[in-house]
Design a protein around this motif. Sequence first.
Motif, PDB file in Angstrom:
ATOM      1  N   TYR A 237      41.887  56.981  43.754  1.00 46.75           N
ATOM      2  CA  TYR A 237      42.066  55.534  43.592  1.00 46.75           C
ATOM      3  C   TYR A 237      42.551  55.223  42.182  1.00 46.75           C
ATOM      4  O   TYR A 237      42.098  55.841  41.209  1.00 46.75           O
ATOM      5  N   TYR A 238      43.439  54.208  42.088  1.00 42.88           N
ATOM      6  CA  TYR A 238      43.878  53.668  40.805  1.00 42.88           C
ATOM      7  C   TYR A 238      43.880  52.147  40.953  1.00 42.88           C
ATOM      8  O   TYR A 238      44.309  51.641  41.995  1.00 42.88           O
ATOM      9  N   GLY A 239      43.438  51.413  39.933  1.00 44.74           N
ATOM     10  CA  GLY A 239      43.456  49.952  40.049  1.00 44.74           C
ATOM     11  C   GLY A 239      43.502  49.263  38.698  1.00 44.74           C
ATOM     12  O   GLY A 239      43.135  49.832  37.674  1.00 44.74           O
ATOM     13  N   THR A 240      43.965  47.994  38.724  1.00 45.52           N
ATOM     14  CA  THR A 240      44.145  47.194  37.503  1.00 45.52           C
ATOM     15  C   THR A 240      43.021  46.183  37.346  1.00 45.52           C
ATOM     16  O   THR A 240      42.935  45.249  38.146  1.00 45.52           O
ATOM     17  N   PRO A 241      42.161  46.333  36.331  1.00 46.11           N
ATOM     18  CA  PRO A 241      41.116  45.326  36.108  1.00 46.11           C
ATOM     19  C   PRO A 241      41.736  43.960  35.781  1.00 46.11           C
ATOM     20  O   PRO A 241      42.622  43.859  34.933  1.00 46.11           O
ATOM     21  N   LYS A 242      41.278  42.937  36.505  1.00 43.69           N
ATOM     22  CA  LYS A 242      41.908  41.621  36.458  1.00 43.69           C
ATOM     23  C   LYS A 242      41.630  40.837  35.167  1.00 43.69           C
ATOM     24  O   LYS A 242      42.528  40.214  34.604  1.00 43.69           O
ATOM     25  N   ALA A 243      40.379  40.860  34.705  1.00 39.51           N
ATOM     26  CA  ALA A 243      39.954  39.978  33.603  1.00 39.51           C
ATOM     27  C   ALA A 243      40.803  40.173  32.344  1.00 39.51           C
ATOM     28  O   ALA A 243      41.250  39.197  31.729  1.00 39.51           O
ATOM     29  N   TYR A 244      41.050  41.424  31.981  1.00 33.62           N
ATOM     30  CA  TYR A 244      41.808  41.736  30.763  1.00 33.62           C
ATOM     31  C   TYR A 244      43.235  41.180  30.862  1.00 33.62           C
ATOM     32  O   TYR A 244      43.746  40.556  29.927  1.00 33.62           O
ATOM     33  N   VAL A 245      43.862  41.415  32.003  1.00 33.22           N
ATOM     34  CA  VAL A 245      45.251  40.964  32.200  1.00 33.22           C
ATOM     35  C   VAL A 245      45.341  39.448  32.061  1.00 33.22           C
ATOM     36  O   VAL A 245      46.191  38.925  31.323  1.00 33.22           O
ATOM     37  N   ASP A 246      44.436  38.729  32.737  1.00 38.42           N
ATOM     38  CA  ASP A 246      44.461  37.259  32.695  1.00 38.42           C
ATOM     39  C   ASP A 246      44.276  36.759  31.264  1.00 38.42           C
ATOM     40  O   ASP A 246      45.004  35.867  30.810  1.00 38.42           O
ATOM     41  N   ARG A 247      43.328  37.375  30.560  1.00 41.41           N
ATOM     42  CA  ARG A 247      43.031  36.923  29.196  1.00 41.41           C
ATOM     43  C   ARG A 247      44.236  37.130  28.278  1.00 41.41           C
ATOM     44  O   ARG A 247      44.644  36.236  27.538  1.00 41.41           O
ATOM     45  N   LYS A 248      44.841  38.311  28.347  1.00 47.62           N
ATOM     46  CA  LYS A 248      45.958  38.628  27.449  1.00 47.62           C
ATOM     47  C   LYS A 248      47.187  37.773  27.754  1.00 47.62           C
ATOM     48  O   LYS A 248      47.916  37.365  26.836  1.00 47.62           O
ATOM     49  N   LEU A 249      47.437  37.493  29.017  1.00 42.49           N
ATOM     50  CA  LEU A 249      48.577  36.630  29.373  1.00 42.49           C
ATOM     51  C   LEU A 249      48.355  35.238  28.778  1.00 42.49           C
ATOM     52  O   LEU A 249      49.267  34.642  28.210  1.00 42.49           O
ATOM     53  N   GLU A 250      47.121  34.738  28.920  1.00 39.76           N
ATOM     54  CA  GLU A 250      46.779  33.420  28.364  1.00 39.76           C
ATOM     55  C   GLU A 250      46.984  33.396  26.855  1.00 39.76           C
ATOM     56  O   GLU A 250      47.413  32.392  26.300  1.00 39.76           O
ATOM     57  N   GLU A 251      46.661  34.511  26.193  1.00 40.72           N
ATOM     58  CA  GLU A 251      46.802  34.593  24.737  1.00 40.72           C
ATOM     59  C   GLU A 251      48.261  34.741  24.309  1.00 40.72           C
ATOM     60  O   GLU A 251      48.559  34.786  23.120  1.00 40.72           O
ATOM     61  N   GLY A 252      49.174  34.886  25.269  1.00 40.47           N
ATOM     62  CA  GLY A 252      50.604  34.938  24.945  1.00 40.47           C
ATOM     63  C   GLY A 252      51.186  36.344  24.851  1.00 40.47           C
ATOM     64  O   GLY A 252      52.337  36.515  24.461  1.00 40.47           O
ATOM     65  N   PHE A 253      50.392  37.353  25.183  1.00 41.96           N
ATOM     66  CA  PHE A 253      50.908  38.728  25.141  1.00 41.96           C
ATOM     67  C   PHE A 253      51.741  39.012  26.390  1.00 41.96           C
ATOM     68  O   PHE A 253      51.471  38.476  27.464  1.00 41.96           O
TER      69      PHE A 253
ATOM     70  N   GLU B   1      37.208  42.587  41.319  1.00 43.72           N
ATOM     71  CA  GLU B   1      37.456  42.773  39.883  1.00 43.72           C
ATOM     72  C   GLU B   1      38.860  43.310  39.621  1.00 43.72           C
ATOM     73  O   GLU B   1      39.265  43.454  38.475  1.00 43.72           O
ATOM     74  N   LEU B   2      39.586  43.673  40.684  1.00 47.55           N
ATOM     75  CA  LEU B   2      40.896  44.315  40.501  1.00 47.55           C
ATOM     76  C   LEU B   2      42.034  43.403  40.948  1.00 47.55           C
ATOM     77  O   LEU B   2      41.942  42.741  41.984  1.00 47.55           O
ATOM     78  N   LEU B   3      43.097  43.391  40.141  1.00 49.70           N
ATOM     79  CA  LEU B   3      44.294  42.609  40.480  1.00 49.70           C
ATOM     80  C   LEU B   3      45.017  43.292  41.636  1.00 49.70           C
ATOM     81  O   LEU B   3      45.605  42.649  42.501  1.00 49.70           O
ATOM     82  N   GLU B   4      45.021  44.606  41.634  1.00 51.87           N
ATOM     83  CA  GLU B   4      45.584  45.421  42.716  1.00 51.87           C
ATOM     84  C   GLU B   4      44.944  46.796  42.635  1.00 51.87           C
ATOM     85  O   GLU B   4      44.380  47.164  41.602  1.00 51.87           O
ATOM     86  N   HIS B   5      45.047  47.537  43.717  1.00 47.65           N
ATOM     87  CA  HIS B   5      44.632  48.948  43.662  1.00 47.65           C
ATOM     88  C   HIS B   5      45.402  49.720  44.713  1.00 47.65           C
ATOM     89  O   HIS B   5      45.962  49.143  45.653  1.00 47.65           O
ATOM     90  N   ALA B   6      45.471  51.038  44.516  1.00 47.17           N
ATOM     91  CA  ALA B   6      46.201  51.884  45.464  1.00 47.17           C
ATOM     92  C   ALA B   6      45.609  53.287  45.430  1.00 47.17           C
ATOM     93  O   ALA B   6      44.874  53.636  44.504  1.00 47.17           O
ATOM     94  N   CYS B   7      45.947  54.069  46.445  1.00 42.97           N
ATOM     95  CA  CYS B   7      45.540  55.460  46.491  1.00 42.97           C
ATOM     96  C   CYS B   7      46.764  56.304  46.156  1.00 42.97           C
ATOM     97  O   CYS B   7      47.858  56.043  46.684  1.00 42.97           O
ATOM     98  N   TYR B   8      46.632  57.244  45.240  1.00 43.48           N
ATOM     99  CA  TYR B   8      47.773  58.077  44.831  1.00 43.48           C
ATOM    100  C   TYR B   8      47.286  59.517  44.738  1.00 43.48           C
ATOM    101  O   TYR B   8      46.344  59.796  43.973  1.00 43.48           O
ATOM    102  N   VAL B   9      47.924  60.409  45.485  1.00 42.20           N
ATOM    103  CA  VAL B   9      47.571  61.834  45.524  1.00 42.20           C
ATOM    104  C   VAL B   9      46.042  62.024  45.580  1.00 42.20           C
ATOM    105  O   VAL B   9      45.444  62.778  44.805  1.00 42.20           O
ATOM    106  N   GLY B  10      45.420  61.293  46.515  1.00 45.05           N
ATOM    107  CA  GLY B  10      43.997  61.501  46.796  1.00 45.05           C
ATOM    108  C   GLY B  10      43.017  60.786  45.886  1.00 45.05           C
ATOM    109  O   GLY B  10      41.808  60.955  46.035  1.00 45.05           O
TER     110      GLY B  10
END
Length: 208
Positions: free
Chosen positions: A80-96, A69-78
């Motif tokens: 987890y942080y990650g980018t949910p993929k679905a929202y990003v794909d949808r907004k790019l398609e919509e031209g944002f 479900e994540l476009l990427e993820h990383a560990c930072y100062v102990g």
Amino acid sequence: MKTKGSLIVLSGFAGVGKGTVLKSLFETHEGYAYSVSATTRDPRPGEVDGVHYFFVSRERFEQMIENDELLEHACYVGNYYGTPKAYVDRKLEEGFDVILEIEVQGALNIKKKVPEAILIYMLPPSAETLKQRLTGRGTETEEVILKRMKRACEEAVGVENYDYIIVNDNADECAQELNGLIRAQRLRAKSNISFIRKIQKDLKDLTK
Ligand code: 5GP
């Protein structure tokens, strides 16, 4: 002209003012979408679930990784942080133009996965300004501030891997500069191949 938006990755040391600059950018310009990340860290005072982050348990985060479900993820100062993929794909398609506010490790992973992504690093005018801003925020313990300054030292080594740097001396001015930089990406020849092809074809047709 091109209809798909650009994927913009914005990074910067903790305390450099990314949040303030983005707030100014979104208040003064349209056409942007901000990707809300998932994290396992605890909310800071004033942070709202689903607005600043999706605050999730470690188990849920690991499930998101498993389910792709994540476009990427990383560990930072102990945490987890990650980018949910679905929202990003949808907004790019919509031209944002979609902005990901993420740290270096995640940014470089994005560049590998999405080579056309634009990587921008926000720097303070000086190291001393950064320390002052981090202390002035008043939300972190001494220990966390020190951890974050040390992390900044490590991250500073990777800044040259970014496409652009932007200096945050004044948040509103920095937001204008950021807007100019992002909008300029839409004018890249590579981003407008179908429009170029159409002009080429129409010119040929008109000169037959
Ligand atoms: P903070 O805890 O101060 O909100 O964020 C710590 C660091 O995590 C910041 O550098 C922030 O940009 C980064 N970050 C936030 N969300 C994400 C994400 O989804 N992925 C990655 N890789 N880093 C993130």
